[in-house]
Design a protein around this motif. Structure first.
Motif, PDB file in Angstrom:
ATOM      1  N   GLN A 296      51.478  27.213 -80.564  1.00  0.00           N
ATOM      2  CA  GLN A 296      51.738  26.505 -81.813  1.00  0.00           C
ATOM      3  C   GLN A 296      53.079  26.946 -82.378  1.00  0.00           C
ATOM      4  OE1 GLN A 296      48.758  27.139 -84.716  1.00  0.00           O
ATOM      5  NE2 GLN A 296      49.506  25.561 -86.113  1.00  0.00           N
ATOM      6  N   SER A 297      53.863  25.965 -82.868  1.00  0.00           N
ATOM      7  CA  SER A 297      55.186  26.274 -83.431  1.00  0.00           C
ATOM      8  C   SER A 297      55.032  27.069 -84.710  1.00  0.00           C
ATOM      9  CB  SER A 297      55.942  24.971 -83.718  1.00  0.00           C
ATOM     10  OG  SER A 297      55.220  24.192 -84.645  1.00  0.00           O
ATOM     11  N   PRO A 298      55.881  28.067 -84.924  1.00  0.00           N
ATOM     12  CA  PRO A 298      55.763  28.876 -86.143  1.00  0.00           C
ATOM     13  C   PRO A 298      56.053  28.038 -87.389  1.00  0.00           C
ATOM     14  CG  PRO A 298      57.799  29.374 -84.991  1.00  0.00           C
ATOM     15  CD  PRO A 298      57.007  28.487 -84.081  1.00  0.00           C
ATOM     16  N   ALA A 299      55.406  28.424 -88.499  1.00  0.00           N
ATOM     17  CA  ALA A 299      55.600  27.699 -89.757  1.00  0.00           C
ATOM     18  C   ALA A 299      57.012  27.904 -90.275  1.00  0.00           C
ATOM     19  CB  ALA A 299      54.575  28.175 -90.789  1.00  0.00           C
ATOM     20  N   ALA A 300      57.532  26.869 -90.930  1.00  0.00           N
ATOM     21  CA  ALA A 300      58.882  26.944 -91.489  1.00  0.00           C
ATOM     22  C   ALA A 300      58.910  27.967 -92.619  1.00  0.00           C
ATOM     23  CB  ALA A 300      59.305  25.575 -91.996  1.00  0.00           C
TER      24      ALA A 300
ATOM     25  N   THR B  33      60.861  13.067-102.999  1.00  0.00           N
ATOM     26  CA  THR B  33      61.612  13.342-101.769  1.00  0.00           C
ATOM     27  C   THR B  33      60.706  13.869-100.658  1.00  0.00           C
ATOM     28  OG1 THR B  33      63.573  13.840-103.096  1.00  0.00           O
ATOM     29  CG2 THR B  33      63.574  14.608-100.826  1.00  0.00           C
ATOM     30  N   VAL B  34      59.790  14.774-101.030  1.00  0.00           N
ATOM     31  CA  VAL B  34      58.902  15.364-100.027  1.00  0.00           C
ATOM     32  C   VAL B  34      57.741  14.432 -99.697  1.00  0.00           C
ATOM     33  CG1 VAL B  34      57.491  17.396 -99.486  1.00  0.00           C
ATOM     34  CG2 VAL B  34      59.587  17.652-100.791  1.00  0.00           C
ATOM     35  N   GLY B  35      57.343  13.590-100.657  1.00  0.00           N
ATOM     36  CA  GLY B  35      56.220  12.693-100.445  1.00  0.00           C
ATOM     37  C   GLY B  35      54.902  13.211-100.955  1.00  0.00           C
ATOM     38  N   VAL B  36      54.956  13.973-102.087  1.00  0.00           N
ATOM     39  CA  VAL B  36      53.742  14.495-102.693  1.00  0.00           C
ATOM     40  C   VAL B  36      53.763  14.161-104.176  1.00  0.00           C
ATOM     41  CG1 VAL B  36      53.445  16.354-101.016  1.00  0.00           C
ATOM     42  CG2 VAL B  36      54.846  16.744-103.043  1.00  0.00           C
ATOM     43  N   THR B  37      52.775  14.635-104.909  1.00  0.00           N
ATOM     44  CA  THR B  37      52.707  14.397-106.344  1.00  0.00           C
ATOM     45  C   THR B  37      53.404  15.523-107.103  1.00  0.00           C
ATOM     46  OG1 THR B  37      50.583  15.547-106.532  1.00  0.00           O
ATOM     47  CG2 THR B  37      50.527  13.168-106.078  1.00  0.00           C
TER      48      THR B  37
ATOM     49  N   PRO C 260      52.499  24.835 -99.090  1.00  0.00           N
ATOM     50  CA  PRO C 260      52.551  23.614 -98.278  1.00  0.00           C
ATOM     51  C   PRO C 260      52.266  23.914 -96.812  1.00  0.00           C
ATOM     52  CG  PRO C 260      54.760  24.321 -98.903  1.00  0.00           C
ATOM     53  CD  PRO C 260      53.806  25.181 -99.668  1.00  0.00           C
ATOM     54  N   ARG C 261      51.756  22.908 -96.116  1.00  0.00           N
ATOM     55  CA  ARG C 261      51.414  23.058 -94.708  1.00  0.00           C
ATOM     56  C   ARG C 261      51.866  21.823 -93.930  1.00  0.00           C
ATOM     57  NH1 ARG C 261      47.771  27.227 -93.991  1.00  0.00           N
ATOM     58  NH2 ARG C 261      46.754  27.986 -95.892  1.00  0.00           N
ATOM     59  N   GLY C 262      52.027  21.999 -92.644  1.00  0.00           N
ATOM     60  CA  GLY C 262      52.321  20.887 -91.760  1.00  0.00           C
ATOM     61  C   GLY C 262      53.687  20.273 -92.012  1.00  0.00           C
ATOM     62  N   THR C 263      53.736  18.945 -91.941  1.00  0.00           N
ATOM     63  CA  THR C 263      55.011  18.234 -92.118  1.00  0.00           C
ATOM     64  C   THR C 263      55.552  18.371 -93.531  1.00  0.00           C
ATOM     65  OG1 THR C 263      53.776  16.205 -92.613  1.00  0.00           O
ATOM     66  CG2 THR C 263      54.405  16.578 -90.311  1.00  0.00           C
ATOM     67  N   LYS C 264      54.655  18.480 -94.508  1.00  0.00           N
ATOM     68  CA  LYS C 264      55.120  18.665 -95.886  1.00  0.00           C
ATOM     69  C   LYS C 264      55.858  19.995 -96.028  1.00  0.00           C
ATOM     70  CE  LYS C 264      53.000  14.877 -97.062  1.00  0.00           C
ATOM     71  NZ  LYS C 264      53.781  13.643 -97.310  1.00  0.00           N
TER      72      LYS C 264
END
Length: 396
Positions: free
Chosen positions: A3-7, A32-36, A50-54
């Motif tokens: 699994q790729s390391p988290a940013a 911009t990020v796509g969240v509330t 935050p997790r994943g693509t966010k």
């Protein structure tokens, strides 16, 4: 498959500082990020991660913001010491243009309250060293950042323009009198804001003659309706709503500043929003309420007094009360000395009250003399002064 390391992400306070350094709102970051907006607020407060693509999108955005800040600091490196000294005092007011075009700024959103100062690069050896700010200069810098925003905030709390200005001036006068304590405080802007709110919401103002009659309301009808509903709320609910939806503090910071628990602050916000929505249904959206509070506060021409005048007025007030305290103390000492000088030096028992003695006949007044007594008295008065002749006893 690994699994790729988290940013990597900076700390929560650094996320907020980077956003405010570019005059960006939480709504703009969220779009911009796509969240509330609530999600961005939770990320900056450290409650969630935050997790994943966010997380990847958020990390790239923060990295780009940090690169711009670094380039700006490199361009202004000779002035690094002055910039760092000014940023040591967290501003209370968001940078102009933080809202959409044509919308006024928030009524005092803290741009860096609770965030660490910008870490400027160490100046080179050839750069001249700038002297540190004096206490008066540091106070003036804090006043320039916080006073305009605090005047608008206290106007939302009280609905009175003069009381709003007076509350802010009294708060900064108290800060100047306790400047060593305020300058070393973790959040000097929060210290001044809490003092201004306490003075503005004091119930003793209703006893002052100048505050017995209401001031003219705002000219616009929507502004009047919002301010009227806001002033009908209890003071604690009104203060919590202004801090959370107007200033933009998160829930723990709002609870700490209002000296309440986090659940209690959350209930106050919910009940205040319900009361506003019942009268003004168009304010059900928190973003709309935030914008309308900013518009109502910015529509009024509220100007704060200059910082030197506030400092001078505070010094005069402190001098007056110091002299009054000295005079009162001298009067107390004089009264005490007079009492000690005139007080008796030994114990004097009190005189017991009189008691009635029984068995004693009452004293009778002499009555009129009889005829025999009158004759005897006349005879005695006719005798010589040495008395009657001596009688010789008969020895027989």
């Amino acid at each position: 498959m690994t699994q790729s390391p988290a940013a990597p992400l900076p700390p929560p306070k650094e996320r907020r500082r980077l956003r405010e350094a570019h005059a960006l709102t939480q709504d703009q970051i969220a779009s911009t990020v796509g969240v509330t907006r609530e999600t961005v607020r939770a990320w900056e407060a450290g409650r969630t991660t935050p997790r994943g693509t966010k997380r990847v999108a958020y990390a790239k955005l923060l990295a780009s913001l940090e690169d711009e800040v670094t380039r700006f600091q490199e361009m202004t490196q000779p002035q690094g010491a002055a910039v760092a000294s000014l940023q040591a005092e967290p501003p209370c007011e968001e940078t102009a243009g933080s809202e959409e075009q044509g919308t006024p700024a928030d009524p005092g959103t803290p741009a860096a309250a609770g965030a660490p100062a910008a870490q400027a690069d160490p100046p080179s050896q050839d750069a001249p060293e700038r002297p540190p700010l004096t206490p008066a200069q540091a106070f003036d810098a804090l006043y320039a950042f916080c006073a305009p925003a605090l005047v608008r905030q206290t106007y939302l709390l009280t609905g009175r323009r003069e009381l709003a200005r007076e509350s802010v001036e009294r708060a900064f006068q108290s800060a100047w009198q306790r400047w060593p304590e305020v300058a070393t405080d973790r959040d000097p802007a929060g210290w001044v804001r809490a003092t201004a709110y306490e003075y503005a919401l004091s119930p003793w103002h209703r006893l002052r003659p100048r505050y017995r009659h209401p001031e003219p309301p705002p000219a616009a009808a929507p502004d009047r309706a919002l301010l009227d509903v806001l002033l009908r709320l209890p003071p604690s609910y009104r203060r919590t709503l202004v801090l959370y939806d107007g200033v933009g503090l998160d829930l723990p910071e709002t609870a700490a500043e209002t000296e309440a628990s986090t659940p209690a602050a959350a209930h106050r916000v919910l009940h205040a929003r319900e009361a506003l929505t019942a009268r003004l249904p168009e304010l059900a959206d928190p973003a709309t309420l935030h914008r309308r509070l900013a518009e109502v506060a910015s529509a009024q021409r509220l100007r704060a007094t200059r910082a030197p005048a506030v400092r001078l007025s505070g010094e005069r007030r402190a001098s007056f009360w110091t002299r009054a305290a000295i005079a009162f103390t001298v009067a107390i000492i004089g009264a005490t000395a007079l009492t000690l000088g005139t007080a008796p030096t030994h114990y004097e028992p009190p005189v017991p009250p009189g008691a009635t003695v029984g068995g004693v006949p009452p004293r009778q007044a002499p009555g009129a003399l009889s005829d025999a007594e009158l004759t005897l008295r006349a005879k005695l008065r006719q005798e010589t002064s040495h008395g009657p002749e001596r009688l010789v006893p008969d020895v027989r």
